[in-house]
Structure formats: C-alpha cells, structure tokens
Design a protein around this motif. Structure first.
Motif, PDB file in Angstrom:
ATOM      1  N   VAL A 201       0.847  -1.195   0.000  1.00 26.82           N
ATOM      2  CA  VAL A 201       0.000   0.000   0.000  1.00 26.82           C
ATOM      3  C   VAL A 201       0.884   1.246   0.000  1.00 26.82           C
ATOM      4  N   ALA A 202       1.934   1.227   0.801  1.00 28.40           N
ATOM      5  CA  ALA A 202       2.854   2.366   0.857  1.00 28.40           C
ATOM      6  C   ALA A 202       3.524   2.589  -0.495  1.00 28.40           C
ATOM      7  N   THR A 203       3.921   1.512  -1.142  1.00 30.17           N
ATOM      8  CA  THR A 203       4.560   1.607  -2.467  1.00 30.17           C
ATOM      9  C   THR A 203       3.579   2.166  -3.497  1.00 30.17           C
ATOM     10  N   LEU A 204       2.338   1.640  -3.473  1.00 29.58           N
ATOM     11  CA  LEU A 204       1.311   2.112  -4.409  1.00 29.58           C
ATOM     12  C   LEU A 204       1.006   3.598  -4.170  1.00 29.58           C
ATOM     13  N   ALA A 205       0.846   3.960  -2.900  1.00 29.68           N
ATOM     14  CA  ALA A 205       0.516   5.344  -2.558  1.00 29.68           C
ATOM     15  C   ALA A 205       1.596   6.298  -3.039  1.00 29.68           C
ATOM     16  N   ALA A 206       2.844   5.922  -2.860  1.00 29.21           N
ATOM     17  CA  ALA A 206       3.947   6.778  -3.305  1.00 29.21           C
ATOM     18  C   ALA A 206       3.928   6.936  -4.822  1.00 29.21           C
ATOM     19  N   ALA A 207       3.713   5.835  -5.534  1.00 26.77           N
ATOM     20  CA  ALA A 207       3.718   5.885  -7.000  1.00 26.77           C
ATOM     21  C   ALA A 207       2.532   6.686  -7.531  1.00 26.77           C
ATOM     22  N   LEU A 208       1.390   6.588  -6.854  1.00 28.39           N
ATOM     23  CA  LEU A 208       0.178   7.264  -7.324  1.00 28.39           C
ATOM     24  C   LEU A 208      -0.003   8.648  -6.690  1.00 28.39           C
ATOM     25  N   GLU A 209       0.928   9.013  -5.789  1.00 29.16           N
ATOM     26  CA  GLU A 209       0.908  10.303  -5.109  1.00 29.16           C
ATOM     27  C   GLU A 209      -0.393  10.542  -4.355  1.00 29.16           C
ATOM     28  N   VAL A 210      -0.806   9.507  -3.599  1.00 27.67           N
ATOM     29  CA  VAL A 210      -1.966   9.610  -2.715  1.00 27.67           C
ATOM     30  C   VAL A 210      -1.571   9.091  -1.334  1.00 27.67           C
ATOM     31  N   ASP A 211      -2.425   9.330  -0.367  1.00 29.92           N
ATOM     32  CA  ASP A 211      -2.180   8.859   0.984  1.00 29.92           C
ATOM     33  C   ASP A 211      -2.552   7.374   1.092  1.00 29.92           C
ATOM     34  N   GLY A 212      -1.675   6.587   1.706  1.00 28.15           N
ATOM     35  CA  GLY A 212      -1.932   5.161   1.882  1.00 28.15           C
ATOM     36  C   GLY A 212      -3.170   4.889   2.710  1.00 28.15           C
ATOM     37  N   GLU A 213      -3.395   5.715   3.723  1.00 26.87           N
ATOM     38  CA  GLU A 213      -4.589   5.562   4.564  1.00 26.87           C
ATOM     39  C   GLU A 213      -5.857   5.813   3.747  1.00 26.87           C
ATOM     40  N   TRP A 214      -5.774   6.749   2.811  1.00 24.09           N
ATOM     41  CA  TRP A 214      -6.911   7.005   1.930  1.00 24.09           C
ATOM     42  C   TRP A 214      -7.174   5.789   1.054  1.00 24.09           C
ATOM     43  N   LEU A 215      -6.111   5.200   0.507  1.00 25.02           N
ATOM     44  CA  LEU A 215      -6.286   3.997  -0.323  1.00 25.02           C
ATOM     45  C   LEU A 215      -7.007   2.896   0.446  1.00 25.02           C
ATOM     46  N   LEU A 216      -6.644   2.733   1.702  1.00 25.88           N
ATOM     47  CA  LEU A 216      -7.256   1.684   2.520  1.00 25.88           C
ATOM     48  C   LEU A 216      -8.659   2.035   2.998  1.00 25.88           C
ATOM     49  N   GLY A 217      -9.036   3.305   2.881  1.00 25.37           N
ATOM     50  CA  GLY A 217     -10.378   3.717   3.281  1.00 25.37           C
ATOM     51  C   GLY A 217     -10.482   4.164   4.722  1.00 25.37           C
ATOM     52  N   THR A 218      -9.353   4.389   5.395  1.00 27.92           N
ATOM     53  CA  THR A 218      -9.403   4.807   6.797  1.00 27.92           C
ATOM     54  C   THR A 218      -9.422   6.321   6.967  1.00 27.92           C
ATOM     55  N   THR A 219      -9.257   7.054   5.874  1.00 27.11           N
ATOM     56  CA  THR A 219      -9.359   8.519   5.916  1.00 27.11           C
ATOM     57  C   THR A 219      -9.922   8.997   4.589  1.00 27.11           C
ATOM     58  N   ASP A 220     -10.494  10.212   4.613  1.00 29.80           N
ATOM     59  CA  ASP A 220     -11.039  10.783   3.388  1.00 29.80           C
ATOM     60  C   ASP A 220     -10.079  11.767   2.726  1.00 29.80           C
ATOM     61  N   VAL A 221      -8.917  12.000   3.357  1.00 34.07           N
ATOM     62  CA  VAL A 221      -7.927  12.916   2.803  1.00 34.07           C
ATOM     63  C   VAL A 221      -7.109  12.155   1.765  1.00 34.07           C
ATOM     64  N   GLN A 222      -7.230  12.579   0.519  1.00 36.08           N
ATOM     65  CA  GLN A 222      -6.625  11.816  -0.577  1.00 36.08           C
ATOM     66  C   GLN A 222      -5.160  12.129  -0.823  1.00 36.08           C
ATOM     67  N   ASN A 223      -4.791  13.396  -0.860  1.00 35.61           N
ATOM     68  CA  ASN A 223      -3.445  13.772  -1.299  1.00 35.61           C
ATOM     69  C   ASN A 223      -2.590  14.341  -0.183  1.00 35.61           C
ATOM     70  N   VAL A 224      -2.359  13.596   0.842  1.00 36.87           N
ATOM     71  CA  VAL A 224      -1.504  14.034   1.934  1.00 36.87           C
ATOM     72  C   VAL A 224      -0.051  14.052   1.489  1.00 36.87           C
ATOM     73  N   THR A 225       0.303  13.243   0.511  1.00 35.13           N
ATOM     74  CA  THR A 225       1.702  13.136   0.094  1.00 35.13           C
ATOM     75  C   THR A 225       2.254  14.452  -0.447  1.00 35.13           C
ATOM     76  N   GLU A 226       1.391  15.349  -0.914  1.00 35.12           N
ATOM     77  CA  GLU A 226       1.872  16.623  -1.443  1.00 35.12           C
ATOM     78  C   GLU A 226       2.491  17.491  -0.349  1.00 35.12           C
ATOM     79  N   SER A 227       1.977  17.377   0.891  1.00 33.52           N
ATOM     80  CA  SER A 227       2.497  18.200   1.973  1.00 33.52           C
ATOM     81  C   SER A 227       3.696  17.560   2.669  1.00 33.52           C
ATOM     82  N   LEU A 228       3.980  16.315   2.374  1.00 34.68           N
ATOM     83  CA  LEU A 228       5.108  15.630   2.993  1.00 34.68           C
ATOM     84  C   LEU A 228       6.379  15.859   2.185  1.00 34.68           C
ATOM     85  N   PRO A 229       7.537  15.871   2.845  1.00 30.35           N
ATOM     86  CA  PRO A 229       8.782  15.999   2.083  1.00 30.35           C
ATOM     87  C   PRO A 229       8.974  14.768   1.193  1.00 30.35           C
TER      88      PRO A 229
END
Length: 137
Positions: free
Chosen positions: A48-76
């Motif tokens: 999930v972490a690998t997929l999230a990084a490649a797709l530039e989305v939050d892993g928690e969002w992919l799993l359905g545990t949060t509604d925030v989709q693009n947290v990766t943009e604010s992370l270094p």
C-alpha cells in the motif's frame, strides 16, 4: 466492490496509469494489481505504501481509513527506492505465461539453483576397496 479496489482505480485514473504502468513503476506484479482491482485481495501495508507513493496519494486514503486523498503533497519527498533489481524481459515473459502451479515449480527450481550456487562444492575422496578373496578360518 471494496473501498481499496475503488480507491486504487480512482488513484490510477487520476495518475493516468494503467495496471501495466503501475506494475513497472512499483515493481509489483500485474497479477497482484489485478487481484486488488477485482477486490479479490487487499494489499499488505508495505505494498500500500509503495502504491501510494507511485500514485501520489495517501496510503490511509487507499485503505479507506481517511477521506484525505493527497496528503503526500504536503510531505517531504522521499527518495525512490527500487523494489527489485531489473529482470531480463525474457524471464518476465516466461513468468507471465505460466499458471500458478508452474510458477511454483519454477520458483522451487530457481531456489535449488541458488542453494547450489551458495554451497561450496564438497570434495569427494575416493576410497578404493580392496578386492580379494575372503579367507575361511
């Protein structure tokens, strides 16, 4: 359909990636991605972490545990680490043509070859048996 499968499809569409492109980018097999997209399985945390990084989305969002989709943009940005070494295209082609039982056989053979490559070859001492007549006492 499962939340993970739905969100994986959405993220792939937004990134403009096919399952083949996602597979190449992440090093994850196309069959695994296909099974996740069909809701047969949900990816494990590391995938999930690998997929999230490649797709530039939050892993928690992919799993359905949060509604925030693009947290990766604010992370270094983290350095991208290639998951697997490059594989000869011929091997990939052969692997994709095999069904699961034959893939298991191929892996078993490959592991045996690796074991032989790692183990030192034993040196055999030849022992000559003495030939002769047995004496009766």
């Amino acid at each position: 359909m499962g939340v993970f499968a739905d969100r994986l499809k959405i993220a792939m569409q937004q990134a403009g990636m096919s399952s083949a492109q996602l597979s190449k980018t992440t090093g994850i097999g196309r069959s695994s991605i296909s099974q996740w997209l069909s809701s047969k399985y949900v990816a494990k945390h590391d995938k999930v972490a690998t997929l999230a990084a490649a797709l530039e989305v939050d892993g928690e969002w992919l799993l359905g545990t949060t509604d925030v989709q693009n947290v990766t943009e604010s992370l270094p940005a983290e350095p991208v680490i290639e998951a697997t070494p490059p594989v000869a295209p011929e091997l990939v082609s052969i692997w994709e043509q095999l069904d699961e039982p034959r893939r298991a056989k191929l892996l078993k053979k490959a592991n045996k070859l690796l074991e032989k490559a790692v183990e030192p070859t034993p040196k055999h001492k030849s022992k000559k048996k003495k030939k002769g007549k047995k004496r009766k006492a």
